[in-house]
Design a protein around this motif. Sequence first.
Motif, PDB file in Angstrom:
ATOM      1  N   ASP A 181       7.038   2.746   6.495  1.00 14.16           N
ATOM      2  CA  ASP A 181       5.817   3.324   5.914  1.00 14.16           C
ATOM      3  C   ASP A 181       6.052   4.742   5.390  1.00 14.16           C
ATOM      4  N   LEU A 182       7.031   5.433   5.949  1.00 13.15           N
ATOM      5  CA  LEU A 182       7.308   6.811   5.519  1.00 13.15           C
ATOM      6  C   LEU A 182       7.929   6.860   4.124  1.00 13.15           C
ATOM      7  N   ILE A 183       8.497   5.748   3.667  1.00  8.62           N
ATOM      8  CA  ILE A 183       9.229   5.757   2.392  1.00  8.62           C
ATOM      9  C   ILE A 183       8.637   4.766   1.395  1.00  8.62           C
ATOM     10  N   THR A 184       7.355   4.500   1.487  1.00  6.48           N
ATOM     11  CA  THR A 184       6.731   3.551   0.559  1.00  6.48           C
ATOM     12  C   THR A 184       6.871   3.996  -0.890  1.00  6.48           C
ATOM     13  N   SER A 185       6.947   5.322  -1.106  1.00  2.97           N
ATOM     14  CA  SER A 185       7.089   5.816  -2.480  1.00  2.97           C
ATOM     15  C   SER A 185       8.453   5.473  -3.077  1.00  2.97           C
ATOM     16  N   LEU A 186       9.416   5.086  -2.244  1.00  2.00           N
ATOM     17  CA  LEU A 186      10.754   4.748  -2.724  1.00  2.00           C
ATOM     18  C   LEU A 186      10.961   3.239  -2.843  1.00  2.00           C
ATOM     19  N   ILE A 187       9.967   2.475  -2.409  1.00  2.00           N
ATOM     20  CA  ILE A 187      10.085   1.019  -2.422  1.00  2.00           C
ATOM     21  C   ILE A 187       9.289   0.443  -3.591  1.00  2.00           C
ATOM     22  N   ASP A 188       9.971  -0.332  -4.427  1.00  2.00           N
ATOM     23  CA  ASP A 188       9.334  -0.928  -5.600  1.00  2.00           C
ATOM     24  C   ASP A 188       9.470  -2.449  -5.541  1.00  2.00           C
ATOM     25  N   LYS A 189      10.629  -2.946  -5.924  1.00  2.00           N
ATOM     26  CA  LYS A 189      10.843  -4.388  -5.972  1.00  2.00           C
ATOM     27  C   LYS A 189      11.685  -4.898  -4.800  1.00  2.00           C
TER      28      LYS A 189
END
Length: 291
Positions: A39-47
């Motif tokens: 959840d801390l890195i949702t901005s880095l997760i796309d596809k």
Amino acid sequence: MAKLTLVGLGPGSIDLVTPAARDAIESADVVAGYKAYVDLITSLIDKQEVIQSGMTREWERAAAAIDAAAEGKSVVLVCSGDSGMYAMAPLVLELLQQRNPELPAVELAIIPGITAANACASLVGAPLGHDSCTISLSDLLTPWEVITKRIEAAAMADFAITFYNPRSKKRKSHIETAQQILLQHRAPKTPVAVVNAAYRDDQGVMLSTLDSFTSLEFGMNAAVLVGNSNSYYFGDWIVTPRGYKNKYQLETGAVLSGQKRGHSLNTATAEQQGEAVKARQEQGEKAGELV
């Protein structure tokens, strides 16, 4: 060859995720990890495909990440702090060691992250400025008798100490036992910092002393930093000196009499100088009492 990359996310702020860690996450086919860390890195997760699970499911996460990598996918397994510090790297290596040699080989890479000890220390000054150690008070995987031996050894050796997992709902007395062991070797007013959720939204910093810090409210997300016998407060900063005053005049940078730059410390001279400083301090205290 299939590849699994272990990534340390640091303390929790996206700003403290290293560029190398970002690149690995963004280019991965699969991102695996404890749900709270993903959840801390949702901005880095796309596809990317996401594999996540809850607390105490470390084996399942590690095995799923290895299996995904063995299928030819580029997999990143994320951990808080550094993956080699109370995190997933040891377990992954153990599982790879036990893996059936007939199964596809998995290449392993490890990207370091800022540890909780370093992150928490940065918020309170330089409490780890000299030799230090980390001790987890969780006895889920380590016998409590072993942990108390390590606390005793660290106390006797005068290490500055960072306690991980200091307190939980089920385990409240361990930190108090650690406190009592340390008080046998350290002054009651030794500086202590309790840092909760460093660099996250619910960050909290509390400053205290060895004899009273256990009265503060904190839990598993906190780290407790305890200074050594030379640590002191400078305003709201904790300073654990490296030892420069044993060899140099701090005001001018001049080398003290009997010492040589680049040579081992002349302990006899240092002890004499320390005794002289102590004597001057005692004389000053007596003069103050007379006034």
